[in-house]
Design a protein around this motif. Structure first.
Motif, short mmCIF file in Angstrom:
data_model
loop_
_atom_site.label_atom_id
_atom_site.label_comp_id
_atom_site.label_asym_id
_atom_site.label_seq_id
_atom_site.Cartn_x
_atom_site.Cartn_y
_atom_site.Cartn_z
N GLN A 162 -65.57 -51.34 13.36
CA GLN A 162 -64.63 -52.39 12.75
C GLN A 162 -65.30 -53.54 12.12
OE1 GLN A 162 -65.84 -52.12 15.75
NE2 GLN A 162 -66.07 -53.75 16.95
N ALA A 163 -66.62 -53.57 11.61
CA ALA A 163 -67.22 -54.62 11.11
C ALA A 163 -68.33 -53.97 10.04
CB ALA A 163 -67.95 -55.78 11.94
N ARG A 164 -67.93 -53.14 9.33
CA ARG A 164 -68.76 -52.25 8.13
C ARG A 164 -69.46 -53.26 7.17
NH1 ARG A 164 -70.82 -47.76 10.33
NH2 ARG A 164 -69.34 -46.25 10.72
N LEU A 165 -68.66 -54.45 6.90
CA LEU A 165 -69.30 -55.29 5.93
C LEU A 165 -70.23 -56.30 6.51
CD1 LEU A 165 -66.01 -56.12 4.00
CD2 LEU A 165 -67.65 -54.65 3.63
N LYS A 166 -70.16 -56.21 7.90
CA LYS A 166 -71.21 -57.05 8.53
C LYS A 166 -72.10 -56.59 9.49
CE LYS A 166 -68.23 -61.25 8.28
NZ LYS A 166 -67.43 -62.06 8.98
N PRO A 167 -73.30 -55.73 9.17
CA PRO A 167 -74.01 -54.61 9.70
C PRO A 167 -75.21 -55.21 10.38
CG PRO A 167 -74.88 -54.58 7.57
CD PRO A 167 -73.38 -55.66 7.50
N PHE A 168 -75.71 -54.45 11.50
CA PHE A 168 -76.88 -54.93 11.90
C PHE A 168 -78.24 -54.67 10.89
CE2 PHE A 168 -74.26 -53.85 15.49
CZ PHE A 168 -74.52 -54.92 16.41
N ASP A 226 -77.75 -59.52 13.93
CA ASP A 226 -76.47 -59.07 13.86
C ASP A 226 -75.67 -59.87 12.88
OD1 ASP A 226 -73.75 -58.55 14.44
OD2 ASP A 226 -73.91 -58.92 16.44
N THR A 227 -75.31 -59.47 11.67
CA THR A 227 -74.82 -60.30 10.74
C THR A 227 -73.38 -60.52 10.87
OG1 THR A 227 -74.18 -58.51 9.03
CG2 THR A 227 -76.37 -59.54 8.96
N SER A 228 -72.76 -59.98 11.97
CA SER A 228 -71.53 -60.38 12.24
C SER A 228 -71.32 -61.58 13.12
CB SER A 228 -70.66 -59.32 13.13
OG SER A 228 -71.20 -59.16 14.39
N GLN A 229 -72.57 -62.06 13.86
CA GLN A 229 -72.57 -63.21 14.07
C GLN A 229 -73.60 -64.25 13.55
OE1 GLN A 229 -73.41 -62.87 18.55
NE2 GLN A 229 -72.67 -60.80 18.56
N ALA A 230 -73.85 -64.27 12.14
CA ALA A 230 -75.08 -64.81 11.44
C ALA A 230 -74.29 -66.17 11.32
CB ALA A 230 -75.12 -64.02 10.19
N GLY A 231 -75.50 -67.22 11.39
CA GLY A 231 -74.96 -68.53 11.04
C GLY A 231 -75.27 -68.76 9.53
N PRO A 232 -75.25 -70.21 9.33
CA PRO A 232 -75.53 -70.45 7.85
C PRO A 232 -76.71 -69.87 7.54
CG PRO A 232 -74.34 -72.46 9.02
CD PRO A 232 -75.16 -71.14 10.15
N GLN A 238 -77.65 -67.13 7.08
CA GLN A 238 -78.18 -65.51 7.77
C GLN A 238 -77.32 -64.46 7.35
OE1 GLN A 238 -78.04 -66.85 11.56
NE2 GLN A 238 -80.40 -67.23 11.77
N ARG A 239 -76.27 -64.78 6.28
CA ARG A 239 -75.30 -63.63 5.97
C ARG A 239 -76.08 -62.73 4.95
NH1 ARG A 239 -71.82 -67.99 7.18
NH2 ARG A 239 -71.98 -68.92 5.11
N ILE A 240 -75.52 -61.58 4.58
CA ILE A 240 -76.15 -60.90 3.66
C ILE A 240 -75.69 -61.48 2.28
CG2 ILE A 240 -75.93 -58.63 2.51
CD1 ILE A 240 -75.76 -57.49 5.20
N ALA A 241 -76.76 -61.58 1.34
CA ALA A 241 -76.47 -62.18 -0.01
C ALA A 241 -76.05 -61.13 -0.97
CB ALA A 241 -77.63 -62.91 -0.56
N GLY A 242 -76.82 -59.78 -0.36
CA GLY A 242 -76.59 -58.74 -1.59
C GLY A 242 -77.66 -57.81 -1.27
N PRO A 243 -77.51 -56.46 -1.96
CA PRO A 243 -78.82 -55.65 -1.64
C PRO A 243 -79.83 -55.80 -2.59
CG PRO A 243 -77.01 -54.78 -3.27
CD PRO A 243 -76.60 -56.12 -2.86
N LEU A 244 -80.95 -55.30 -2.24
CA LEU A 244 -82.32 -55.46 -3.19
C LEU A 244 -82.19 -54.17 -3.79
CD1 LEU A 244 -84.61 -56.74 -0.19
CD2 LEU A 244 -83.85 -58.11 -2.41
N PRO A 245 -83.11 -54.03 -5.11
CA PRO A 245 -83.18 -52.75 -5.59
C PRO A 245 -84.40 -52.08 -4.83
CG PRO A 245 -84.22 -54.78 -6.76
CD PRO A 245 -83.51 -55.24 -5.53
N ALA A 246 -83.97 -50.71 -5.14
CA ALA A 246 -85.10 -49.69 -4.32
C ALA A 246 -86.25 -50.10 -4.92
CB ALA A 246 -84.74 -48.29 -4.98
#
Length: 396
Positions: free
Chosen positions: A337-343, A362-368, A370-378
């Motif tokens: 139920q939280a695919r956009l906020k993974p571990f 756990d980014t679903s509980q992340a504070g300021p 600590q959220r995902i900004a975006g993917p890193l290149p390979a």
């Protein structure tokens, strides 16, 4: 999974070195400890726990010193990381069995020796259970790409993805079984091809491409007398066909490109994109999904790409990501139920240092920050980092 009978609630004033802290009285992301469980090794760690917590749950079995009686941890608070370890072990065993079996089978096919394909069904049934019950663990292991035989590894990965997509789309059991067998065997036509064409030759001529484009038909021909269901052979032969008629070997078009062909086709494309090949360096899972989605309308259909994204999440397991605070991590899984906020396992902290222990966020509980900004290149260190994290998970 953690046995909660061994998790005891203790006031932080009672903690000493050697106690194994399994759970806090607040989210881990509210503290400097992004570690889902750790053994206390210093007085500084105790002092930090006292700053943030009033009590914690200590694992009596994993502690190096005695733990006094206390209040057991309620079962609903079982740590995610402990559950992840169990799932990784189970998924790893199933995957290793499949890789070993298929490797032996391909050797016999390459040497034109008789083969017994009856052993495929139990292998597929086990992979199917693991993909349904331990999806993220299987997807993580698939993303490592560390098996010696690329054709074998690619085939097992395609089988796993095809099984997931088949379930998502409600394929009947018989169709699902035919699709899975076809996925395991769809590359056998490359066994007798010059290895440089498949693995190492960077610049191909037109004749080279024609030889490669013949492999689906060659695969089906090699297995024609194996006793396989004709539906399996049909999927093998046609998995590279496209809706727009630009596929091969028969340039089928539109409704003639049946759903099982397209399921194996999109699974084949995604896994190839996330693998390192001489002609095409690996993309991370996020980048590969973008490419697949872009190409889907003319090849497999947009709906199929949407289903794949729902299964994998926008950041599939194994994707390197940057957090808003500058830390780097790798996605290991998520709640459905939280695919956009993974571990995320943190392997480079915001200050550039490396965590001393396995660090789970756990980014679903992340504070300021600590959220995902975006993917890193390979990057070239990706495989090594994945292997290090896997080793820590399986050794814990």
């Amino acid at each position: 999974m953690t046995d909660t009978r061994h998790l005891m609630k203790m006031p932080v004033e009672a903690l000493v070195r050697g106690h194994y802290v399994s759970q806090l009285d607040r989210p881990w992301t509210d503290t400097p400890f992004p570690f889902q469980g750790f053994e206390i090794q210093s007085d500084d760690e105790i002092a930090t726990l006292r700053q943030y917590c009033r009590h914690v749950w200590v694992d009596r079995q994993r502690s190096q010193v005695a733990v006094p009686a206390g209040t057991p941890l309620p079962s609903e608070r079982i740590p995610f990381l402990d559950d992840l370890r169990v799932r990784f072990r189970s998924a790893s065993q199933a995957r290793d069995t499949a890789l070993g079996m298929l490797s032996s089978l391909m050797v016999r096919l390459q040497e034109r020796l008789p083969v017994d394909l009856s052993g495929l069904s139990p292998i597929i049934a086990r992979l199917d259970r693991e993909m349904l019950n331990h999806t993220d663990a299987m997807l993580w292991l698939m993303a490592i790409h560390d098996y010696d035989d690329r054709l074998v590894e690619h085939s097992v990965n395609c089988c796993c993805l095809s099984l997931l997509l088949g379930h998502q789309l409600g394929l009947p059991n018989r169709s699902q079984a035919a699709l899975a067998i076809a996925a395991l065997l769809h590359e056998v036509g490359k066994l007798n091809m010059d290895a440089s064409l498949v693995f190492s030759k960077p610049n191909l001529k037109i004749d080279d491409w024609e030889k490669i484009r013949a492999y689906p038909a060659d695969s089906a021909a090699m297995l024609r007398n194996s006793g396989l269901d004709p539906e399996v052979l049909s999927i093998i032969r046609n998995h590279q066909e496209r809706l727009d008629g630009e596929g091969f070997p028969d340039r089928l078009k539109a409704d003639n490109v049946r759903l099982p062909y397209r399921i194996l086709g999109i699974a084949n494309a995604y896994d190839a994109m996330t693998s390192d090949w001489p002609r095409t360096p690996a993309l991370n899972g996020h980048e590969a999904l973008i490419q697949v989605t872009r190409m889907a309308p003319g090849r497999w259909g947009k709906e199929l790409a949407d289903h794949l994204t729902r299964i994998l999440g926008i950041y599939p397991p194994g994707t390197d990501v940057a957090l808003e605070n500058g830390a780097w991590g790798m996605v290991v899984g998520s709640r459905p139920q939280a695919r956009l906020k993974p571990f995320v396992v943190i392997y480079r902290q915001a200050d550039g240092s490396r965590p001393g222990r396995l660090a789970l966020m756990d980014t679903s509980q992340a504070g300021p920050g600590q959220r995902i900004a975006g993917p890193l290149p390979a990057n070239r260190q990706h495989a090594r980092i994945m292997q290090d994290i896997t080793g820590q998970l399986l050794a814990s």
